[in-house]
Design a protein around this motif. Sequence first.
Motif, short mmCIF file in Angstrom:
data_model
loop_
_atom_site.label_atom_id
_atom_site.label_comp_id
_atom_site.label_asym_id
_atom_site.label_seq_id
_atom_site.Cartn_x
_atom_site.Cartn_y
_atom_site.Cartn_z
N ALA A 46 49.26 14.40 49.67
CA ALA A 46 48.47 15.26 50.55
C ALA A 46 48.27 16.58 49.81
N TYR A 47 47.05 17.05 49.80
CA TYR A 47 46.66 18.24 49.04
C TYR A 47 46.37 19.41 49.97
N SER A 48 46.63 20.61 49.46
CA SER A 48 46.31 21.85 50.17
C SER A 48 45.66 22.82 49.20
N ALA A 49 44.70 23.59 49.69
CA ALA A 49 44.09 24.65 48.88
C ALA A 49 45.12 25.76 48.72
N VAL A 50 45.19 26.36 47.53
CA VAL A 50 46.21 27.38 47.29
C VAL A 50 45.65 28.77 47.04
N VAL A 51 44.36 28.91 46.92
CA VAL A 51 43.77 30.23 46.69
C VAL A 51 42.60 30.43 47.64
N ASP A 52 42.25 31.68 47.87
CA ASP A 52 41.12 31.94 48.76
C ASP A 52 39.79 31.75 48.02
N ALA A 53 38.71 31.74 48.76
CA ALA A 53 37.39 31.47 48.20
C ALA A 53 37.00 32.50 47.13
N ALA A 54 37.39 33.76 47.31
CA ALA A 54 37.05 34.79 46.33
C ALA A 54 37.72 34.51 44.99
N GLU A 55 38.96 34.04 45.04
CA GLU A 55 39.65 33.73 43.79
C GLU A 55 39.05 32.51 43.10
N VAL A 56 38.63 31.54 43.87
CA VAL A 56 37.97 30.36 43.30
C VAL A 56 36.68 30.80 42.58
N THR A 57 35.89 31.66 43.23
CA THR A 57 34.65 32.14 42.63
C THR A 57 34.95 32.92 41.35
N ALA A 58 35.97 33.78 41.39
CA ALA A 58 36.35 34.55 40.20
C ALA A 58 36.75 33.61 39.06
N HIS A 59 37.50 32.56 39.40
CA HIS A 59 37.92 31.57 38.39
C HIS A 59 36.69 30.90 37.77
N GLN A 60 35.71 30.57 38.59
CA GLN A 60 34.49 29.93 38.08
C GLN A 60 33.72 30.88 37.17
N ILE A 61 33.67 32.17 37.53
CA ILE A 61 32.99 33.15 36.68
C ILE A 61 33.68 33.23 35.32
N HIS A 62 35.01 33.25 35.34
CA HIS A 62 35.74 33.29 34.07
C HIS A 62 35.43 32.05 33.22
N ARG A 63 35.37 30.89 33.87
CA ARG A 63 35.05 29.66 33.12
C ARG A 63 33.66 29.74 32.52
N LEU A 64 32.70 30.28 33.27
CA LEU A 64 31.34 30.43 32.74
C LEU A 64 31.31 31.39 31.57
N ASP A 78 33.77 32.05 29.57
CA ASP A 78 34.44 31.39 28.45
C ASP A 78 33.52 30.39 27.75
N ALA A 79 32.59 29.82 28.50
CA ALA A 79 31.69 28.81 27.95
C ALA A 79 30.53 29.42 27.14
N ARG A 80 30.29 30.70 27.30
CA ARG A 80 29.18 31.37 26.62
C ARG A 80 29.70 32.10 25.40
N GLY A 81 28.85 32.21 24.38
CA GLY A 81 29.27 32.87 23.15
C GLY A 81 29.28 34.38 23.24
N ASP A 82 28.36 34.96 23.98
CA ASP A 82 28.20 36.40 23.98
C ASP A 82 28.53 36.98 25.36
N ARG A 83 29.80 37.27 25.59
CA ARG A 83 30.24 37.80 26.88
C ARG A 83 29.53 39.10 27.22
N ALA A 84 29.34 39.96 26.21
CA ALA A 84 28.71 41.26 26.46
C ALA A 84 27.29 41.08 27.00
N ALA A 85 26.54 40.15 26.46
CA ALA A 85 25.17 39.92 26.92
C ALA A 85 25.17 39.41 28.37
N VAL A 86 26.06 38.48 28.67
CA VAL A 86 26.13 37.94 30.02
C VAL A 86 26.54 39.02 31.01
N LEU A 87 27.58 39.77 30.67
CA LEU A 87 28.06 40.82 31.57
C LEU A 87 27.03 41.94 31.74
#
Length: 127
Positions: free
Chosen positions: A70-88, A90-99
């Motif tokens: 049985a599974y439970s969510a462990v973080v709130d939606a804001a943290e999930v979104t922040a995690h996804q932004i970090h993954r994006l 990390d996937a791009r070469g030029d962080r400065a351009a994206v930011l």
Amino acid sequence: MVASRGQTRGRGDLEQQVYAALAAGGGPMTTADVRDALGSELAYTTVMTVLARMQTKGLATRIRAGRSYAYSAVVDAAEVTAHQIHRLLDARGDRAAVLTRFARGLSPEESQLLLDLLGPDAEPEQT
């Protein structure tokens, strides 16, 4: 909402849907519970794989429930979104351009909030 046959999901959409079902569940949910909450259109093994990957990423915890988990969510939606932004980022070469492009799209209020969060005493979080 699950994509119907013939429609493709964006990367991460299914994980977001599974996470939303877990968060709304109010307690530990089995794979079958999550599948039912999503409308039962997905294969059981697909939902099981997504849940296992979420547990590996630290987005969900699991406990034994009979022969399954049985599974439970462990973080709130804001943290999930922040995690996804970090993954994006990390996937791009030029962080400065994206930011830079991201920052240019912020409203004055959002810009001020970001400046306040990054004030002189703020230390970057380690991810």
